[in-house]
Design a protein around this motif. Sequence first.
Motif, PDB file in Angstrom:
ATOM      1  N   ASP A 171      32.940 -35.491   9.394  1.00  0.00           N
ATOM      2  CA  ASP A 171      33.643 -34.257   9.015  1.00  0.00           C
ATOM      3  C   ASP A 171      32.945 -33.579   7.843  1.00  0.00           C
ATOM      4  OD1 ASP A 171      35.508 -34.685  11.000  1.00  0.00           O
ATOM      5  OD2 ASP A 171      37.082 -35.431   9.654  1.00  0.00           O
ATOM      6  N   PHE A 172      32.584 -34.365   6.854  1.00  0.00           N
ATOM      7  CA  PHE A 172      31.953 -33.782   5.670  1.00  0.00           C
ATOM      8  C   PHE A 172      30.500 -33.396   5.901  1.00  0.00           C
ATOM      9  CE2 PHE A 172      35.758 -35.356   3.604  1.00  0.00           C
ATOM     10  CZ  PHE A 172      36.027 -34.331   2.702  1.00  0.00           C
ATOM     11  N   GLU A 173      29.839 -34.041   6.842  1.00  0.00           N
ATOM     12  CA  GLU A 173      28.482 -33.613   7.195  1.00  0.00           C
ATOM     13  C   GLU A 173      28.516 -32.223   7.830  1.00  0.00           C
ATOM     14  OE1 GLU A 173      27.172 -36.972   9.508  1.00  0.00           O
ATOM     15  OE2 GLU A 173      26.089 -37.836   7.808  1.00  0.00           O
ATOM     16  N   GLY A 174      29.516 -31.990   8.685  1.00  0.00           N
ATOM     17  CA  GLY A 174      29.685 -30.666   9.286  1.00  0.00           C
ATOM     18  C   GLY A 174      29.964 -29.613   8.227  1.00  0.00           C
ATOM     19  N   LEU A 175      30.819 -29.968   7.266  1.00  0.00           N
ATOM     20  CA  LEU A 175      31.147 -29.044   6.173  1.00  0.00           C
ATOM     21  C   LEU A 175      29.917 -28.780   5.309  1.00  0.00           C
ATOM     22  CD1 LEU A 175      33.104 -27.385   4.449  1.00  0.00           C
ATOM     23  CD2 LEU A 175      33.747 -29.502   3.275  1.00  0.00           C
ATOM     24  N   ARG A 176      29.131 -29.829   5.044  1.00  0.00           N
ATOM     25  CA  ARG A 176      27.919 -29.667   4.230  1.00  0.00           C
ATOM     26  C   ARG A 176      26.960 -28.665   4.880  1.00  0.00           C
ATOM     27  NH1 ARG A 176      24.387 -34.612   4.612  1.00  0.00           N
ATOM     28  NH2 ARG A 176      24.209 -33.660   6.665  1.00  0.00           N
ATOM     29  N   ASP A 177      26.773 -28.771   6.182  1.00  0.00           N
ATOM     30  CA  ASP A 177      25.887 -27.841   6.888  1.00  0.00           C
ATOM     31  C   ASP A 177      26.412 -26.408   6.779  1.00  0.00           C
ATOM     32  OD1 ASP A 177      24.402 -30.065   7.514  1.00  0.00           O
ATOM     33  OD2 ASP A 177      25.138 -30.212   9.591  1.00  0.00           O
ATOM     34  N   ALA A 214      34.013 -23.049   1.888  1.00  0.00           N
ATOM     35  CA  ALA A 214      34.859 -24.044   2.571  1.00  0.00           C
ATOM     36  C   ALA A 214      36.122 -23.381   3.121  1.00  0.00           C
ATOM     37  CB  ALA A 214      35.222 -25.174   1.610  1.00  0.00           C
ATOM     38  N   ARG A 215      36.546 -22.287   2.488  1.00  0.00           N
ATOM     39  CA  ARG A 215      37.729 -21.540   2.922  1.00  0.00           C
ATOM     40  C   ARG A 215      37.591 -21.049   4.355  1.00  0.00           C
ATOM     41  NH1 ARG A 215      37.567 -19.262  -1.722  1.00  0.00           N
ATOM     42  NH2 ARG A 215      36.260 -17.561  -1.035  1.00  0.00           N
ATOM     43  N   SER A 216      36.360 -20.699   4.744  1.00  0.00           N
ATOM     44  CA  SER A 216      36.139 -20.122   6.077  1.00  0.00           C
ATOM     45  C   SER A 216      35.738 -21.172   7.117  1.00  0.00           C
ATOM     46  CB  SER A 216      35.070 -19.026   5.993  1.00  0.00           C
ATOM     47  OG  SER A 216      33.841 -19.567   5.545  1.00  0.00           O
ATOM     48  N   TYR A 217      35.731 -22.451   6.734  1.00  0.00           N
ATOM     49  CA  TYR A 217      35.336 -23.527   7.656  1.00  0.00           C
ATOM     50  C   TYR A 217      36.517 -23.885   8.546  1.00  0.00           C
ATOM     51  CZ  TYR A 217      33.238 -27.965   9.167  1.00  0.00           C
ATOM     52  OH  TYR A 217      32.694 -29.000   9.907  1.00  0.00           O
ATOM     53  N   GLU A 218      36.343 -23.790   9.859  1.00  0.00           N
ATOM     54  CA  GLU A 218      37.471 -24.000  10.778  1.00  0.00           C
ATOM     55  C   GLU A 218      37.340 -25.227  11.667  1.00  0.00           C
ATOM     56  OE1 GLU A 218      37.891 -20.290  12.863  1.00  0.00           O
ATOM     57  OE2 GLU A 218      38.769 -19.291  11.115  1.00  0.00           O
ATOM     58  N   ALA A 219      36.185 -25.888  11.647  1.00  0.00           N
ATOM     59  CA  ALA A 219      35.988 -27.050  12.528  1.00  0.00           C
ATOM     60  C   ALA A 219      36.961 -28.176  12.191  1.00  0.00           C
ATOM     61  CB  ALA A 219      34.548 -27.546  12.433  1.00  0.00           C
ATOM     62  N   VAL A 220      37.253 -28.342  10.907  1.00  0.00           N
ATOM     63  CA  VAL A 220      38.209 -29.355  10.437  1.00  0.00           C
ATOM     64  C   VAL A 220      39.033 -28.710   9.326  1.00  0.00           C
ATOM     65  CG1 VAL A 220      38.477 -31.616   9.318  1.00  0.00           C
ATOM     66  CG2 VAL A 220      36.566 -31.236  10.879  1.00  0.00           C
ATOM     67  N   GLU A 232      38.956 -31.725  -3.778  1.00  0.00           N
ATOM     68  CA  GLU A 232      39.180 -30.486  -4.521  1.00  0.00           C
ATOM     69  C   GLU A 232      37.927 -29.615  -4.519  1.00  0.00           C
ATOM     70  OE1 GLU A 232      40.652 -31.613  -8.341  1.00  0.00           O
ATOM     71  OE2 GLU A 232      42.553 -32.329  -7.530  1.00  0.00           O
ATOM     72  N   LEU A 233      37.690 -28.970  -3.413  1.00  0.00           N
ATOM     73  CA  LEU A 233      36.527 -28.086  -3.295  1.00  0.00           C
ATOM     74  C   LEU A 233      36.816 -26.738  -3.956  1.00  0.00           C
ATOM     75  CD1 LEU A 233      35.638 -28.874   0.413  1.00  0.00           C
ATOM     76  CD2 LEU A 233      34.375 -29.616  -1.600  1.00  0.00           C
ATOM     77  N   LEU A 234      35.855 -26.240  -4.706  1.00  0.00           N
ATOM     78  CA  LEU A 234      36.049 -24.981  -5.419  1.00  0.00           C
ATOM     79  C   LEU A 234      36.110 -23.787  -4.467  1.00  0.00           C
ATOM     80  CD1 LEU A 234      33.597 -25.558  -8.411  1.00  0.00           C
ATOM     81  CD2 LEU A 234      36.024 -26.071  -8.277  1.00  0.00           C
ATOM     82  N   SER A 235      35.275 -23.816  -3.425  1.00  0.00           N
ATOM     83  CA  SER A 235      35.245 -22.669  -2.503  1.00  0.00           C
ATOM     84  C   SER A 235      36.365 -22.740  -1.464  1.00  0.00           C
ATOM     85  CB  SER A 235      33.884 -22.550  -1.819  1.00  0.00           C
ATOM     86  OG  SER A 235      33.659 -23.604  -0.915  1.00  0.00           O
ATOM     87  N   LEU A 236      37.254 -23.726  -1.622  1.00  0.00           N
ATOM     88  CA  LEU A 236      38.424 -23.835  -0.750  1.00  0.00           C
ATOM     89  C   LEU A 236      39.629 -23.129  -1.377  1.00  0.00           C
ATOM     90  CD1 LEU A 236      39.171 -25.206   1.944  1.00  0.00           C
ATOM     91  CD2 LEU A 236      39.819 -27.237   0.663  1.00  0.00           C
ATOM     92  N   LYS A 237      39.549 -22.870  -2.671  1.00  0.00           N
ATOM     93  CA  LYS A 237      40.666 -22.250  -3.392  1.00  0.00           C
ATOM     94  C   LYS A 237      40.884 -20.812  -2.920  1.00  0.00           C
ATOM     95  CE  LYS A 237      39.997 -25.109  -7.479  1.00  0.00           C
ATOM     96  NZ  LYS A 237      41.248 -25.818  -7.550  1.00  0.00           N
ATOM     97  N   PRO A 238      42.144 -20.412  -2.770  1.00  0.00           N
ATOM     98  CA  PRO A 238      42.410 -19.024  -2.352  1.00  0.00           C
ATOM     99  C   PRO A 238      41.984 -18.040  -3.445  1.00  0.00           C
ATOM    100  CG  PRO A 238      44.466 -20.155  -2.909  1.00  0.00           C
ATOM    101  CD  PRO A 238      43.383 -21.177  -2.973  1.00  0.00           C
ATOM    102  N   VAL A 239      41.606 -16.832  -3.014  1.00  0.00           N
ATOM    103  CA  VAL A 239      41.077 -15.822  -3.939  1.00  0.00           C
ATOM    104  C   VAL A 239      41.839 -14.509  -3.798  1.00  0.00           C
ATOM    105  CG1 VAL A 239      39.031 -14.439  -4.542  1.00  0.00           C
ATOM    106  CG2 VAL A 239      38.744 -16.792  -3.810  1.00  0.00           C
ATOM    107  N   ILE A 240      42.043 -13.860  -4.940  1.00  0.00           N
ATOM    108  CA  ILE A 240      42.493 -12.463  -4.972  1.00  0.00           C
ATOM    109  C   ILE A 240      41.410 -11.709  -5.725  1.00  0.00           C
ATOM    110  CG2 ILE A 240      44.158 -10.797  -5.890  1.00  0.00           C
ATOM    111  CD1 ILE A 240      46.293 -12.967  -5.696  1.00  0.00           C
ATOM    112  N   TYR A 241      40.974 -10.600  -5.181  1.00  0.00           N
ATOM    113  CA  TYR A 241      39.999  -9.766  -5.874  1.00  0.00           C
ATOM    114  C   TYR A 241      40.731  -8.673  -6.650  1.00  0.00           C
ATOM    115  CZ  TYR A 241      36.494 -12.087  -3.056  1.00  0.00           C
ATOM    116  OH  TYR A 241      35.698 -13.045  -2.478  1.00  0.00           O
ATOM    117  N   ALA A 242      40.472  -8.608  -7.946  1.00  0.00           N
ATOM    118  CA  ALA A 242      41.008  -7.521  -8.775  1.00  0.00           C
ATOM    119  C   ALA A 242      39.873  -6.521  -8.939  1.00  0.00           C
ATOM    120  CB  ALA A 242      41.470  -8.049 -10.125  1.00  0.00           C
ATOM    121  N   ALA A 243      39.976  -5.401  -8.223  1.00  0.00           N
ATOM    122  CA  ALA A 243      38.934  -4.376  -8.272  1.00  0.00           C
ATOM    123  C   ALA A 243      39.166  -3.501  -9.494  1.00  0.00           C
ATOM    124  CB  ALA A 243      38.967  -3.542  -6.999  1.00  0.00           C
ATOM    125  N   ASN A 244      38.304  -3.663 -10.504  1.00  0.00           N
ATOM    126  CA  ASN A 244      38.443  -2.917 -11.753  1.00  0.00           C
ATOM    127  C   ASN A 244      37.808  -1.534 -11.599  1.00  0.00           C
ATOM    128  OD1 ASN A 244      38.927  -2.240 -14.413  1.00  0.00           O
ATOM    129  ND2 ASN A 244      37.186  -3.384 -15.210  1.00  0.00           N
TER     130      ASN A 244
END
Length: 199
Positions: free
Chosen positions: A80-86, A94-100, A110-122
Amino acid sequence: EGLGNKFLANIRECSAIIHVVRCFDDENVIHVEGSTDPLRDIGIIDIELILADVEMVERRIDKAKKMAKGDKKFLQEAADFEGLRDWLNDGKSARSYEAVDIAAEYPDCELLSLKPVIYAANLDEEGFSDPHSVPYYQQVEERAAAQGAQVIPVCAKLEAEIAELDGEEKKMFLDDLGIAESGLDRLIKASSALLGLTS
């Protein structure tokens, strides 16, 4: 810039990320990269988070492979993590990874790129009055839509002025601008909704 690993450590402790993105030109306001380019700015942060995740995933794969010598169930975790690494190595979060469903299958990860994001457009004051007419804002909206994220238009200059007002003065100021609530208030509501919180 200049925070190094402290920047990543701060994000690791957060439940979500509010990414403030500059969406206005002003030669009197210096930009660390020398020009306004919201997609470049988003990309710089995304790559930092993804690179940190690749390191973490590599360690997880090594650990799972060692554990698999005693218990075969860890072979699936390694795969599973090899697929995510690729996936991450292709510059995708990681947020956009759908295989698992990594968050569901491995809640301790605790992956950083798995955390949800809000963009504040200044935006500047003119852009804030009609964000959809600002090409920079449109770019951020498109990027956010591709990630399933939200964009909240804010004007830091106006927010600073609003913060100094209270009660009736604040309401009159917002009425003059033709807006119901400040960008900060909208950002707070969006953040609470994103995290499933109520107040």
